[in-house]
Write an enzyme that holds these catalytic residues in place. Structure first.
Site, PDB file in Angstrom:
ATOM      1  N   HIS A 122      35.577 -18.960  -0.944  1.00  0.00           N
ATOM      2  CA  HIS A 122      36.232 -19.896  -1.866  1.00  0.00           C
ATOM      3  C   HIS A 122      35.514 -19.951  -3.218  1.00  0.00           C
ATOM      4  O   HIS A 122      36.133 -20.255  -4.229  1.00  0.00           O
ATOM      5  CB  HIS A 122      36.311 -21.288  -1.233  1.00  0.00           C
ATOM      6  CG  HIS A 122      34.972 -21.931  -1.017  1.00  0.00           C
ATOM      7  ND1 HIS A 122      34.218 -21.742   0.125  1.00  0.00           N
ATOM      8  CD2 HIS A 122      34.229 -22.739  -1.801  1.00  0.00           C
ATOM      9  CE1 HIS A 122      33.095 -22.410   0.033  1.00  0.00           C
ATOM     10  NE2 HIS A 122      33.062 -23.029  -1.132  1.00  0.00           N
ATOM     11  N   HIS A 185      27.096 -32.171  -5.863  1.00  0.00           N
ATOM     12  CA  HIS A 185      27.620 -32.314  -4.496  1.00  0.00           C
ATOM     13  C   HIS A 185      26.543 -31.869  -3.508  1.00  0.00           C
ATOM     14  O   HIS A 185      25.651 -31.110  -3.864  1.00  0.00           O
ATOM     15  CB  HIS A 185      28.943 -31.565  -4.296  1.00  0.00           C
ATOM     16  CG  HIS A 185      28.887 -30.054  -4.392  1.00  0.00           C
ATOM     17  ND1 HIS A 185      28.373 -29.376  -5.476  1.00  0.00           N
ATOM     18  CD2 HIS A 185      29.316 -29.090  -3.542  1.00  0.00           C
ATOM     19  CE1 HIS A 185      28.491 -28.064  -5.290  1.00  0.00           C
ATOM     20  NE2 HIS A 185      29.052 -27.858  -4.111  1.00  0.00           N
TER      21      HIS A 185
END
Lengths: 274, 84
Positions: A122, A185
């Site tokens: 991804h 994150h």
């Protein structure tokens, strides 16, 4: 000069795989920014795309880690994740450009690893999905080690990017350079779900103003403090090196809680900078 | 301490369908193939996420491993946050 396009954008799986989990207005602003980047990319009539990108144990493991790995394959397949909601595709490589980058790096005393077979996850497929949905632009992925310490320093990534920028500028083709990943994150880690928005905005400010000293002087520990995934901003810092002073514009920034990440999208004014 | 072998075992289960199926059938049979300490073998066989995390397994290996076993995000985070 053939640096014809540059941008930076996030690659969180949620952008595609869990789109409906995010507040609609945040999602819309991000998709709009990605659309703007695609329009700019298409207007630049690119012939190749270099990506500073990250992978997530897709290709490399602890049996052999390179600080940077340059993809020399004739083609790359992805995504490896069946759940990503992006159709499997094969993207052409640009092995001659990859070789030119490797040679230029060696001449500058930087010796990246290289690979003739890389699978895209991804980290690369989400940016390609938005920027070149036809998957028809030859790519050179440059994977920076963001997984296994010690990571390359921001200063070193900036130098790597500078070398890439030199190659791209001296190439006859019209080439784009992009950075993927970040921002704050902490996937799979204790602070998953916590987004350091202040950190993200400061970092975007440094990119926007081409503040190369600030970019180079970040430490891995400072990036890491914004989450294990924030070290992917090494890709953005490498892009900063390639830009050689070109300023940027933040097209969107959203701290998306359901996706547990801050996501930035920036375009850079590469044409007027030279 | 064989954190490398421990992470390798988890990565193999995550990525190799045959290894994954074997682990679901018999964790002990799979872990026997890796040079693990007793504590590591035990934590892996019991899927003790708190211990595996404390031993240093990377989050992007451990969380996908937990997803294979249908562990919710809340339960996973509770486990890895449980120790200082």
């Amino acid at each position: 000069m053939a640096l014809s396009f540059a941008c930076a954008l996030g690659h969180a799986p949620g952008i595609v795989a869990w789109r409906e989990a995010a507040p609609a207005e945040q999602c819309e602003r991000l998709y709009q920014a990605f659309g703007q980047l695609r329009t700019r990319l298409e207007a630049a009539r690119l012939e190749a795309l270099v990506l500073f990108t990250a992978e997530h144990w897709a290709n490399f493991f602890l049996d052999h880690i390179s600080p940077y790995c340059i993809g020399r394959a004739h083609e790359f397949a992805g995504p490896i994740e069946p759940w990503l909601k992006i159709d499997k595709a094969t993207v052409k490589g640009a092995p001659d450009l990859a070789e030119a980058i490797l040679t230029a790096c060696h001449e500058r005393d930087i010796e990246p690893g290289f690979s003739y077979e890389m699978h895209l996850d991804h980290g690369t497929m989400i940016p390609l999905h938005f920027l070149t949905p036809a998957m028809n632009l030859p790519i050179v992925p440059i994977v920076i080690n963001t997984l296994a310490p010690p990571l390359p320093t921001p200063r070193r990534c900036f130098l790597l990017g500078h070398a890439v920028g030199e190659v791209v500028r001296s190439d006859a083709r019209r080439i784009g350079v992009i950075a993927t990943g970040g921002m704050s994150h902490d996937p799979g880690e204790r602070n998953h779900g916590i987004i350091d928005e202040a950190f993200d905005r400061q970092f975007l400010d440094a990119m926007e103003h081409a503040d190369t000293e600030r970019l180079k002087n970040y430490t891995v520990a400072q990036l890491r403090a914004a989450g294990a995934g924030a070290v992917e901003l090494l890709n953005w810092i490498a892009l900063g090196g390639a830009l050689q002073g070109a300023r940027g514009e933040v097209l969107a920034y959203e701290p998306v809680v359901p996706w547990a990440t801050g996501i930035g999208a920036m375009g850079f004014n590469v044409v007027s900078a030279s | 301490m064989s954190i490398y072998a421990l992470q390798k075992a988890i990565r193999d289960v995550n990525r190799d369908p045959a290894k994954r199926a074997a682990f679901f059938e018999s964790p002990a049979a799979v872990t026997a193939h890796y040079a693990l300490s007793e504590a590591e073998r035990d934590a892996l066989q019991r899927r003790d996420y708190a211990t595996l995390y404390a031993m240093g397994v990377h989050g992007l290996l451990l969380r996908p491993f937990s997803i294979l076993h249908s562990v919710s995000e809340a339960d996973y985070l509770r486990a890895i946050r449980g120790r200082g």
